[in-house]
Design a protein around this motif. Structure first.
Motif, PDB file in Angstrom:
ATOM      1  N   SER A  14      24.036  33.072  48.843  1.00 24.37           N
ATOM      2  CA  SER A  14      24.621  31.991  49.623  1.00 24.37           C
ATOM      3  C   SER A  14      26.091  31.786  49.246  1.00 24.37           C
ATOM      4  O   SER A  14      26.949  31.625  50.118  1.00 24.37           O
ATOM      5  CB  SER A  14      23.832  30.707  49.400  1.00 24.37           C
ATOM      6  OG  SER A  14      24.392  29.653  50.121  1.00 24.37           O
ATOM      7  N   ALA A  15      26.387  31.819  47.959  1.00 23.58           N
ATOM      8  CA  ALA A  15      27.768  31.636  47.503  1.00 23.58           C
ATOM      9  C   ALA A  15      28.655  32.778  47.992  1.00 23.58           C
ATOM     10  O   ALA A  15      29.802  32.560  48.393  1.00 23.58           O
ATOM     11  CB  ALA A  15      27.815  31.539  45.978  1.00 23.58           C
ATOM     12  N   LEU A  16      28.128  33.986  47.986  1.00 24.40           N
ATOM     13  CA  LEU A  16      28.914  35.146  48.405  1.00 24.40           C
ATOM     14  C   LEU A  16      29.079  35.229  49.921  1.00 24.40           C
ATOM     15  O   LEU A  16      29.947  35.950  50.413  1.00 24.40           O
ATOM     16  CB  LEU A  16      28.262  36.436  47.891  1.00 24.40           C
ATOM     17  CG  LEU A  16      28.301  36.634  46.385  1.00 24.40           C
ATOM     18  CD1 LEU A  16      27.474  37.849  45.997  1.00 24.40           C
ATOM     19  CD2 LEU A  16      29.731  36.760  45.886  1.00 24.40           C
ATOM     20  N   ALA A  17      28.264  34.494  50.662  1.00 24.97           N
ATOM     21  CA  ALA A  17      28.322  34.549  52.126  1.00 24.97           C
ATOM     22  C   ALA A  17      29.568  33.878  52.692  1.00 24.97           C
ATOM     23  O   ALA A  17      29.952  34.144  53.829  1.00 24.97           O
ATOM     24  CB  ALA A  17      27.070  33.907  52.724  1.00 24.97           C
ATOM     25  N   GLU A  18      30.224  33.033  51.915  1.00 24.97           N
ATOM     26  CA  GLU A  18      31.423  32.338  52.401  1.00 24.97           C
ATOM     27  C   GLU A  18      32.621  33.280  52.250  1.00 24.97           C
ATOM     28  O   GLU A  18      32.849  33.837  51.177  1.00 24.97           O
ATOM     29  CB  GLU A  18      31.621  31.049  51.580  1.00 24.97           C
ATOM     30  CG  GLU A  18      32.461  29.992  52.261  1.00 24.97           C
ATOM     31  CD  GLU A  18      33.942  30.290  52.242  1.00 24.97           C
ATOM     32  OE1 GLU A  18      34.630  29.887  53.185  1.00 24.97           O
ATOM     33  OE2 GLU A  18      34.420  30.920  51.274  1.00 24.97           O
ATOM     34  N   PRO A  19      33.393  33.495  53.323  1.00 28.01           N
ATOM     35  CA  PRO A  19      34.480  34.491  53.293  1.00 28.01           C
ATOM     36  C   PRO A  19      35.533  34.282  52.201  1.00 28.01           C
ATOM     37  O   PRO A  19      35.979  35.263  51.592  1.00 28.01           O
ATOM     38  CB  PRO A  19      35.109  34.372  54.690  1.00 28.01           C
ATOM     39  CG  PRO A  19      34.030  33.814  55.552  1.00 28.01           C
ATOM     40  CD  PRO A  19      33.211  32.920  54.662  1.00 28.01           C
ATOM     41  N   MET A  22      34.012  35.394  48.920  1.00 29.14           N
ATOM     42  CA  MET A  22      33.914  36.856  48.876  1.00 29.14           C
ATOM     43  C   MET A  22      35.300  37.457  48.598  1.00 29.14           C
ATOM     44  O   MET A  22      35.426  38.409  47.817  1.00 29.14           O
ATOM     45  CB  MET A  22      33.347  37.397  50.181  1.00 29.14           C
ATOM     46  CG  MET A  22      33.161  38.902  50.168  1.00 29.14           C
ATOM     47  SD  MET A  22      32.024  39.493  48.900  1.00 29.14           S
ATOM     48  CE  MET A  22      30.499  39.334  49.778  1.00 29.14           C
ATOM     49  N   ALA A  23      36.335  36.885  49.200  1.00 30.62           N
ATOM     50  CA  ALA A  23      37.702  37.358  48.956  1.00 30.62           C
ATOM     51  C   ALA A  23      38.097  37.146  47.494  1.00 30.62           C
ATOM     52  O   ALA A  23      38.750  38.009  46.889  1.00 30.62           O
ATOM     53  CB  ALA A  23      38.676  36.649  49.894  1.00 30.62           C
ATOM     54  N   ILE A  24      37.689  36.040  46.920  1.00 32.25           N
ATOM     55  CA  ILE A  24      37.960  35.774  45.502  1.00 32.25           C
ATOM     56  C   ILE A  24      37.258  36.817  44.637  1.00 32.25           C
ATOM     57  O   ILE A  24      37.853  37.372  43.706  1.00 32.25           O
ATOM     58  CB  ILE A  24      37.534  34.341  45.113  1.00 32.25           C
ATOM     59  CG1 ILE A  24      38.467  33.315  45.762  1.00 32.25           C
ATOM     60  CG2 ILE A  24      37.515  34.169  43.591  1.00 32.25           C
ATOM     61  CD1 ILE A  24      38.000  31.872  45.660  1.00 32.25           C
ATOM     62  N   VAL A  25      36.015  37.099  44.949  1.00 39.36           N
ATOM     63  CA  VAL A  25      35.267  38.114  44.198  1.00 39.36           C
ATOM     64  C   VAL A  25      35.971  39.464  44.304  1.00 39.36           C
ATOM     65  O   VAL A  25      36.125  40.176  43.302  1.00 39.36           O
ATOM     66  CB  VAL A  25      33.801  38.197  44.693  1.00 39.36           C
ATOM     67  CG1 VAL A  25      33.111  39.430  44.170  1.00 39.36           C
ATOM     68  CG2 VAL A  25      33.042  36.936  44.279  1.00 39.36           C
ATOM     69  N   GLU A  26      36.423  39.813  45.492  1.00 35.11           N
ATOM     70  CA  GLU A  26      37.141  41.083  45.662  1.00 35.11           C
ATOM     71  C   GLU A  26      38.410  41.117  44.810  1.00 35.11           C
ATOM     72  O   GLU A  26      38.710  42.140  44.200  1.00 35.11           O
ATOM     73  CB  GLU A  26      37.474  41.315  47.137  1.00 35.11           C
ATOM     74  CG  GLU A  26      36.278  41.713  47.981  1.00 35.11           C
ATOM     75  CD  GLU A  26      35.657  43.034  47.527  1.00 35.11           C
ATOM     76  OE1 GLU A  26      36.391  43.990  47.206  1.00 35.11           O
ATOM     77  OE2 GLU A  26      34.410  43.097  47.487  1.00 35.11           O
ATOM     78  N   LEU A  27      39.139  40.011  44.761  1.00 38.88           N
ATOM     79  CA  LEU A  27      40.338  39.939  43.916  1.00 38.88           C
ATOM     80  C   LEU A  27      39.993  40.130  42.441  1.00 38.88           C
ATOM     81  O   LEU A  27      40.698  40.829  41.713  1.00 38.88           O
ATOM     82  CB  LEU A  27      41.028  38.582  44.076  1.00 38.88           C
ATOM     83  CG  LEU A  27      42.017  38.395  45.205  1.00 38.88           C
ATOM     84  CD1 LEU A  27      42.572  36.975  45.178  1.00 38.88           C
ATOM     85  CD2 LEU A  27      43.145  39.400  45.123  1.00 38.88           C
TER      86      LEU A  27
END
Length: 120
Positions: A14-19, A22-27
């Motif tokens: 659910s947390a990763l579903a927010e764009p 997800m962009a923060i995780v990618e960074l």
């Protein structure tokens, strides 16, 4: 199919579903960053970036490491390892299904060849 326990926390998904999250995780894949660095790179306000980081932290996706007057956020491996294990289980199941389909198609082709040979 047998029931398997993969230690998947649905709140992680659910947390990763927010764009923005997800962009923060990618960074953070490239290494730890401060809230300010994340906010600047994603063009978010600092309070908005902090809000998303709090949610990621609460769900065990990132951890905070204070250094002097800064707080560095970095990814935790455990939630991604659990996700990988879960996704891999689907891959194995799909491979079995494709193998079964390959065998079935081969049987059909063999029957078709057998009928052609008997018609001669």
């Amino acid at each position: 199919m047998s029931e398997k326990n993969f230690d998947i926390n649905v709140s992680v998904l659910s947390a990763l579903a927010e764009p923005n999250r997800m962009a923060i995780v990618e960074l953070l894949r490239s290494g730890p960053l401060t809230v300010g660095e994340i906010a600047n790179q994603l063009k978010l306000s600092q309070p908005n970036a902090s809000k998303h980081l709090k949610i990621l932290s609460t769900n065990g996706i990132v951890e905070v490491k204070p250094q002097a007057n800064r707080r560095y956020y970095k990814l935790r491996l455990e939630p991604f390892q659990a996700l990988e294990k879960w996704v891999t289980s689907f891959q194995k199941e799909m491979e079995k299904r494709f193998d079964n389909l390959d065998h079935y198609v081969q049987e059909l082709q063999n029957k078709k060849i057998g009928r052609k040979n008997s018609d001669k």
